[in-house]
Design a protein around this motif. Structure first.
Motif, PDB file in Angstrom:
ATOM      1  N   ARG A   1      -0.870  43.260  18.686  1.00  0.00           N
ATOM      2  CA  ARG A   1      -2.062  42.949  19.495  1.00  0.00           C
ATOM      3  C   ARG A   1      -3.329  43.020  18.654  1.00  0.00           C
ATOM      4  O   ARG A   1      -4.232  42.193  18.789  1.00  0.00           O
ATOM      5  CB  ARG A   1      -2.151  43.921  20.673  1.00  0.00           C
ATOM      6  N   GLU A   2      -3.389  44.005  17.767  1.00  0.00           N
ATOM      7  CA  GLU A   2      -4.568  44.192  16.928  1.00  0.00           C
ATOM      8  C   GLU A   2      -4.740  43.036  15.957  1.00  0.00           C
ATOM      9  O   GLU A   2      -5.826  42.471  15.824  1.00  0.00           O
ATOM     10  CB  GLU A   2      -4.471  45.503  16.150  1.00  0.00           C
ATOM     11  N   THR A   3      -3.663  42.671  15.279  1.00  0.00           N
ATOM     12  CA  THR A   3      -3.771  41.649  14.243  1.00  0.00           C
ATOM     13  C   THR A   3      -3.958  40.253  14.840  1.00  0.00           C
ATOM     14  O   THR A   3      -4.719  39.443  14.318  1.00  0.00           O
ATOM     15  CB  THR A   3      -2.537  41.649  13.322  1.00  0.00           C
ATOM     16  N   TYR A   4      -3.269  39.960  15.960  1.00  0.00           N
ATOM     17  CA  TYR A   4      -3.428  38.635  16.561  1.00  0.00           C
ATOM     18  C   TYR A   4      -4.789  38.470  17.206  1.00  0.00           C
ATOM     19  O   TYR A   4      -5.308  37.357  17.312  1.00  0.00           O
ATOM     20  CB  TYR A   4      -2.311  38.363  17.588  1.00  0.00           C
TER      21      TYR A   4
ATOM     22  N   LEU B   1      -5.570  49.935  10.472  1.00  0.00           N
ATOM     23  CA  LEU B   1      -4.261  49.781  11.111  1.00  0.00           C
ATOM     24  C   LEU B   1      -3.579  51.138  11.283  1.00  0.00           C
ATOM     25  O   LEU B   1      -2.962  51.405  12.314  1.00  0.00           O
ATOM     26  CB  LEU B   1      -3.378  48.851  10.282  1.00  0.00           C
ATOM     27  N   LYS B   2      -3.690  51.983  10.268  1.00  0.00           N
ATOM     28  CA  LYS B   2      -3.027  53.291  10.322  1.00  0.00           C
ATOM     29  C   LYS B   2      -3.652  54.199  11.387  1.00  0.00           C
ATOM     30  O   LYS B   2      -2.987  55.090  11.919  1.00  0.00           O
ATOM     31  CB  LYS B   2      -3.086  53.963   8.959  1.00  0.00           C
ATOM     32  N   LYS B   3      -4.906  53.965  11.701  1.00  0.00           N
ATOM     33  CA  LYS B   3      -5.587  54.808  12.691  1.00  0.00           C
ATOM     34  C   LYS B   3      -5.096  54.565  14.116  1.00  0.00           C
ATOM     35  O   LYS B   3      -5.231  55.443  14.974  1.00  0.00           O
ATOM     36  CB  LYS B   3      -7.097  54.552  12.637  1.00  0.00           C
ATOM     37  N   ILE B   4      -4.541  53.383  14.360  1.00  0.00           N
ATOM     38  CA  ILE B   4      -4.180  53.044  15.744  1.00  0.00           C
ATOM     39  C   ILE B   4      -2.691  53.233  16.030  1.00  0.00           C
ATOM     40  O   ILE B   4      -2.220  52.885  17.113  1.00  0.00           O
ATOM     41  CB  ILE B   4      -4.593  51.600  16.089  1.00  0.00           C
TER      42      ILE B   4
ATOM     43  N   GLN C   1      -6.664  40.256   7.475  1.00  0.00           N
ATOM     44  CA  GLN C   1      -7.992  40.618   6.966  1.00  0.00           C
ATOM     45  C   GLN C   1      -8.576  41.818   7.727  1.00  0.00           C
ATOM     46  O   GLN C   1      -9.749  41.846   8.093  1.00  0.00           O
ATOM     47  CB  GLN C   1      -8.938  39.415   7.030  1.00  0.00           C
ATOM     48  N   VAL C   2      -7.698  42.792   7.961  1.00  0.00           N
ATOM     49  CA  VAL C   2      -8.084  44.050   8.600  1.00  0.00           C
ATOM     50  C   VAL C   2      -7.774  45.171   7.611  1.00  0.00           C
ATOM     51  O   VAL C   2      -6.689  45.192   7.033  1.00  0.00           O
ATOM     52  CB  VAL C   2      -7.294  44.273   9.912  1.00  0.00           C
TER      53      VAL C   2
ATOM     54  N   GLU D   1       0.431  46.944   4.261  1.00  0.00           N
ATOM     55  CA  GLU D   1      -0.441  46.306   3.270  1.00  0.00           C
ATOM     56  C   GLU D   1      -0.424  44.787   3.438  1.00  0.00           C
ATOM     57  O   GLU D   1      -1.474  44.132   3.390  1.00  0.00           O
ATOM     58  CB  GLU D   1      -0.004  46.688   1.853  1.00  0.00           C
ATOM     59  N   VAL D   2       0.772  44.231   3.618  1.00  0.00           N
ATOM     60  CA  VAL D   2       0.892  42.778   3.809  1.00  0.00           C
ATOM     61  C   VAL D   2       0.199  42.356   5.092  1.00  0.00           C
ATOM     62  O   VAL D   2      -0.530  41.356   5.133  1.00  0.00           O
ATOM     63  CB  VAL D   2       2.382  42.358   3.842  1.00  0.00           C
ATOM     64  N   MET D   3       0.412  43.117   6.172  1.00  0.00           N
ATOM     65  CA  MET D   3      -0.208  42.808   7.458  1.00  0.00           C
ATOM     66  C   MET D   3      -1.731  42.870   7.358  1.00  0.00           C
ATOM     67  O   MET D   3      -2.445  42.008   7.899  1.00  0.00           O
ATOM     68  CB  MET D   3       0.296  43.782   8.532  1.00  0.00           C
ATOM     69  N   ALA D   4      -2.240  43.879   6.659  1.00  0.00           N
ATOM     70  CA  ALA D   4      -3.685  44.031   6.501  1.00  0.00           C
ATOM     71  C   ALA D   4      -4.280  42.841   5.741  1.00  0.00           C
ATOM     72  O   ALA D   4      -5.338  42.316   6.098  1.00  0.00           O
ATOM     73  CB  ALA D   4      -3.994  45.334   5.769  1.00  0.00           C
TER      74      ALA D   4
END
Length: 402
Positions: free
Chosen positions: A396-399, A330-333, A324-325, A317-320
Motif C-alpha cells: 500500500r505504501e509503495t503503490y 519503509l522499516k518504520k511502518i 523512490q521511498v 533496498e530494491v523496493m525503496a
C-alpha cells in the motif's frame, strides 16, 4: 509441557485431533491443498483409529515430498517472444540484477538454459529455443530438449502462434503433459479483443480446438491475464509441488501475499501435528525463551518468512529504490524486524497470549477443540501473520507513491 493421560483421555484427545484436523482441511479447496488428497485421507483414517504414530509418519512423508520435489518449468517460443523477460518476471528478478536472464541474446542451436529461482531451491525455469529455430518435427524437438524432465511447458508468442508451435503443443499433450499458450507484449497493442481474436483465428484456420490463451505484459504483471495464468498453473500442478511454487511468486499483490500466507499456515500446522499431540494450554513459563536453540530456531524461521514475503534487507533496498521511498521510512511502518525484541511497549509474551486467544477463536482447526501444540508453533504462526500484514502495508505504501 506434556502430561500423562488415562487411556480414555488419550482416546478422547485423538478423536478431537481427528475431528479438528478434518475440519481444518475440509475448509481448504482441493486446488489449494499442499499435500495430496489421498495422504490427507490416510492421515484422517489413522487418527480416527487412534493410530497416532502412523499418522505421524504419513505427515512426515507428505512434508518430505514438498521439501524435495523438484519443479521444472519449460519456457519456449520464437526468438523475440519475450522468454527471458517472462522468466525474469516469474523469478522476481529485474533485468539488471545479478542472475537475470539475458534479454535480447540471440538463440544458439538447441541449447536449453536453466535459471534457478533465487529463493526457492527446488524451482528451475528452463529457457528453450523455439521449435522454429531448428525447423524439426515436434517429436525430435522434444527429444532434444529432454521433454521428460519438465512439469509443464509455456509457449510464448509476441505475434501469432506458428503451425510448428501448434503441432508442438499437440505432441506435448499426447505425451500426457500440460502446455499453456501465452501471448506476450500485449501492452504494445490497442485492444485485448483484437489480440485474442487474432490468436483464436490461428487455431481455427488450422482446424484445431481453441485452448485457453493468456494475454500478458512482461512489464506489468498486474495487468491482463497474468493472475489467471498463475491460478491455472497452481491448480494443475501436483499438490506436493504447489507450496513451493506459490512461495516463489513475486509479492506484487495482496492476493499473492494472502495465498502465500495460507500455504505457509498449512505447512506450519502440518508440522505441528507431526510433532505430536499435547494437552491443554500450559500456564507456567509458556514464553520462557531462555533455551538458546529454541530462540535461534525462531530467529531462523522469522528470517525465512521475511525473505519469502520480501521483507529482508535486500528486498527492502530494491523496493525503496523502485518506489523512490527511503528504506528507513519503509522499516518504520513494519513490525516483523522487532518481533524478538523485548523492549517494546508489550513483550513478546503478552503479544503471544493475545494471538493464541485470537487464533483459537477464529480457526476451525486444531485449536478449536482445545488441543494445543508447543509454543514455538504458535510463535511461528504469529510471525507469519505479522510478516503477511507487513507485506501488505509495504504494498500500500509503495503503490501509493507510484
Amino acid at each position: 509441557m506434556g502430561q500423562s493421560f488415562s487411556s480414555t483421555s488419550e482416546n478422547e484427545d485423538r478423536g478431537d485431533l481427528e475431528s479438528s484436523f478434518t475440519a481444518y482441511f475440509n475448509n481448504i479447496e482441493i486446488e489449494n491443498k499442499i499435500i495430496p488428497p489421498e495422504i490427507i485421507r490416510s492421515i484422517k483414517r489413522s487418527l480416527k483409529k487412534g493410530h497416532v504414530q502412523q499418522a505421524h509418519y504419513r505427515i512426515i512423508g507428505g512434508l518430505g515430498h514438498i521439501n524435495y520435489a523438484p519443479i521444472n518449468i519449460a519456457v519456449t517460443g520464437e526468438s523475440g517472444a519475450g522468454k527471458s523477460s517472462f522468466i525474469n518476471a516469474l523469478r522476481g528478478v529485474g533485468p539488471e540484477e545479478e542472475g537475470a536472464t539475458q534479454v535480447g541474446i540471440a538463440e544458439t542451436a538447441m541449447r536449453r538454459t536453466p535459471y534457478k529461482h533465487p529463493k526457492i531451491e527446488t524451482l528451475t525455469f528452463w529457457e528453450l529455443p523455439g521449435i522454429g529455430t531448428m525447423n524439426i518435427p515436434p517429436k525430435y524437438y522434444l527429444e532434444k530438449v529432454k521433454f521428460q524432465e519438465y512439469d509443464f511447458f509455456v509457449i510464448l508468442s509476441a505475434t501469432r502462434f506458428k503451425l510448428l508451435e501448434l503441432d508442438l503443443a499437440q505432441a506435448i499433450r499426447l505425451k500426457g503433459k500440460n502446455c499453456y499458450f501465452v501471448r506476450t507484449k500485449v501492452d504494445r497493442e490497442k485492444t485485448l479483443q483484437l489480440i485474442r481474436s487474432y490468436c483464436v483465428n490461428t487455431f481455427i484456420q488450422n482446424n484445431m480446438d481453441v485452448p485457453q490463451i493468456f494475454l500478458i505484459s512482461n512489464h506489468d504483471l498486474l495487468d491482463y491475464n497474468f493472475p489467471v495464468l498463475i491460478d491455472t498453473l497452481i491448480k494443475d500442478l501436483p499438490a506436493q509441488k504447489r507450496h513451493n511454487f506459490i512461495l516463489s511468486l513475486p509479492n506484487n499483490t495482496e492476493a499473492v501475499v494472502d495465498r502465500k500466507h495460507k500455504s505457509m499456515q498449512q505447512f506450519i500446522l502440518l508440522k505441528a501435528c507431526q510433532a505430536g499431540i499435547l494437552a491443554t494450554v500450559p500456564t507456567v513459563d509458556i514464553l520462557s525463551l531462555s533455551d538458546v536453540d529454541e530462540l535461534e530456531e525462531l530467529k531462523v524461521k522469522l528470517n525465512h518468512y521475511q525473505v519469502l514475503f520480501g521483507l529482508d534487507d535486500e528486498s527492502l533496498e530494491v523496493m525503496a529504490k523502485d518506489s523512490q521511498v527511503p528504506v528507513e521510512q519503509l522499516k518504520k511502518i513494519i513490525k516483523s524486524p522487532y518481533l524478538l525484541e523485548t523492549k517494546k511497549e508489550e513483550t513478546l509474551g503478552e503479544m503471544f497470549l493475545k494471538y493464541v486467544e485470537k487464533f483459537a477463536s477464529a480457526n476451525g482447526g486444531p485449536l478449536a477443540t482445545g488441543l494445543y501444540f508447543e509454543k514455538t508453533f504458535y510463535l511461528k504462526l504469529y510471525f507469519l501473520d505479522t510478516v503477511t500484514e507487513d507485506a501488505k502495508v509495504l504494498l500500500r505504501e509503495t503503490y501509493s507513491k507510484n
